[in-house]
Design a protein around this motif. Structure first.
Motif, PDB file in Angstrom:
ATOM      1  N   GLY A  66      20.877  34.632 -10.451  1.00 24.03           N
ATOM      2  CA  GLY A  66      20.366  35.649  -9.538  1.00 24.03           C
ATOM      3  C   GLY A  66      21.213  35.784  -8.294  1.00 24.03           C
ATOM      4  O   GLY A  66      22.205  35.075  -8.111  1.00 24.03           O
ATOM      5  N   SER A 106      14.478  36.088  -0.809  1.00 25.77           N
ATOM      6  CA  SER A 106      14.230  36.660  -2.125  1.00 25.77           C
ATOM      7  C   SER A 106      15.489  36.584  -2.971  1.00 25.77           C
ATOM      8  O   SER A 106      16.603  36.772  -2.476  1.00 25.77           O
ATOM      9  CB  SER A 106      13.754  38.112  -2.014  1.00 25.77           C
ATOM     10  OG  SER A 106      14.731  38.909  -1.382  1.00 25.77           O
ATOM     11  N   SER A 108      16.984  37.924  -6.815  1.00 24.52           N
ATOM     12  CA  SER A 108      16.721  38.895  -7.875  1.00 24.52           C
ATOM     13  C   SER A 108      17.722  38.764  -9.004  1.00 24.52           C
ATOM     14  O   SER A 108      18.889  38.443  -8.788  1.00 24.52           O
ATOM     15  CB  SER A 108      16.780  40.319  -7.302  1.00 24.52           C
ATOM     16  OG  SER A 108      16.592  41.278  -8.325  1.00 24.52           O
ATOM     17  N   GLN A 112      13.615  39.478 -13.189  1.00 21.07           N
ATOM     18  CA  GLN A 112      12.575  39.056 -12.256  1.00 21.07           C
ATOM     19  C   GLN A 112      13.056  39.081 -10.805  1.00 21.07           C
ATOM     20  O   GLN A 112      14.250  39.082 -10.529  1.00 21.07           O
ATOM     21  CB  GLN A 112      12.091  37.641 -12.602  1.00 21.07           C
ATOM     22  CG  GLN A 112      13.159  36.588 -12.468  1.00 21.07           C
ATOM     23  CD  GLN A 112      12.747  35.227 -12.983  1.00 21.07           C
ATOM     24  OE1 GLN A 112      13.498  34.281 -12.872  1.00 21.07           O
ATOM     25  NE2 GLN A 112      11.572  35.090 -13.567  1.00 21.07           N
ATOM     26  N   MET A 113      12.058  39.100  -9.930  1.00 18.31           N
ATOM     27  CA  MET A 113      12.304  38.975  -8.500  1.00 18.31           C
ATOM     28  C   MET A 113      11.516  37.771  -8.008  1.00 18.31           C
ATOM     29  O   MET A 113      10.321  37.639  -8.277  1.00 18.31           O
ATOM     30  CB  MET A 113      11.842  40.230  -7.761  1.00 18.31           C
ATOM     31  CG  MET A 113      11.755  40.066  -6.247  1.00 18.31           C
ATOM     32  SD  MET A 113      13.328  40.274  -5.425  1.00 18.31           S
ATOM     33  CE  MET A 113      13.427  42.055  -5.394  1.00 18.31           C
ATOM     34  N   GLU A 115      10.314  35.629  -4.641  1.00 15.14           N
ATOM     35  CA  GLU A 115      10.167  35.604  -3.189  1.00 15.14           C
ATOM     36  C   GLU A 115       9.661  34.225  -2.792  1.00 15.14           C
ATOM     37  O   GLU A 115       8.534  33.847  -3.122  1.00 15.14           O
ATOM     38  CB  GLU A 115       9.212  36.699  -2.723  1.00 15.14           C
ATOM     39  CG  GLU A 115       9.745  38.111  -2.973  1.00 15.14           C
ATOM     40  CD  GLU A 115       8.837  39.184  -2.405  1.00 15.14           C
ATOM     41  OE1 GLU A 115       7.941  38.849  -1.595  1.00 15.14           O
ATOM     42  OE2 GLU A 115       9.009  40.363  -2.785  1.00 15.14           O
TER      43      GLU A 115
END
Length: 218
Positions: A66, A106, A108, A112-113, A115
């Motif tokens: 990510g 966060s 990404s 998916q993301m 936080e």
């Protein structure tokens, strides 16, 4: 002439043998040096090949998982024996522990993301993510380990590790929690609290609009 040569041989016999011995000694030393040179080449070649293989293996282990989208202050990333600070826009790799010290951040990727709330700690493995402490919001594919419980599904969920218990709130989608031999199913708009002894009540309806789950008093 013959007599002269015979006399020369008798007078210099020892010297002739010495030079013959010296000649063969030099030949042996020269051949030994050639062998050592070839051996050294093989060692360097093997070392180089080993280095390349190790580098390739390391690259295979380091899987990008990510990208940091937002970060206000400071977060720590620990990888193997190294510790560093994350920056906005930085790529995050597998086998990393992330500690959000001073502010939320966060991360990404395509599916998916994440936080991560301030004061939280997660471990990112090759196949799944572990919430070690604090709070984590997940949007998209959900595959999270929380204190030995596997939480998986798809949607929007908030997971907390708080005062020894696990809190899960699902706002969209569907979710399953594998706790020991039981599988708990959550529907959109439901939440559950699992205490430190792995005991839990049936899922409950979340407040609307969404609010934090209150810590249950036993």
């Amino acid at each position: 002439m013959k007599e002269f040569l015979e006399g020369l041989w008798k007078e210099n016999k020892i010297a002739v043998f010495y030079y013959i011995f010296l000649f063969f000694s030099l030949v042996i030393i020269f051949l030994s040096l050639l062998d050592l040179r070839e051996e050294k080449k093989e060692i360097v070649k093997e070392s180089f090949s080993s280095s390349i293989a190790s580098s390739v293996s390391s690259q295979k282990e380091e899987k990008p998982v990510g990208k940091v989208l937002s970060l206000q202050k400071r977060a720590v990333v620990i990888r193997k024996d190294s510790k560093d600070f994350l920056d906005k826009g930085e790529i995050v790799y597998s086998d990393s522990t992330i500690i959000s010290e001073d502010s939320p951040l966060s991360i990404s990727n395509r599916s998916q993301m994440l936080e991560i709330e301030k004061g939280s700690k997660i471990y990112i493995g090759k196949e799944s993510i572990s919430l070690l402490q604090g709070e984590l919001k997940v949007e998209g594919r959900i595959n999270i380990n929380v204190k030995g419980k596997k939480v998986y599904g798809e949607g929007v969920a908030i997971l907390k590790v708080k005062e020894g218990e696990i809190q899960v709130a699902l706002y969209e989608g569907s979710l399953k929690i594998k706790a020991s031999s039981e599988v708990i199913e959550l529907k959109s708009g439901e939440g559950i609290i699992i205490d430190k002894d792995s005991k839990f009540d049936p899922p409950f309806k979340l407040p609307t609009p969404p609010e934090d789950i209150k810590v249950k008093v036993y």
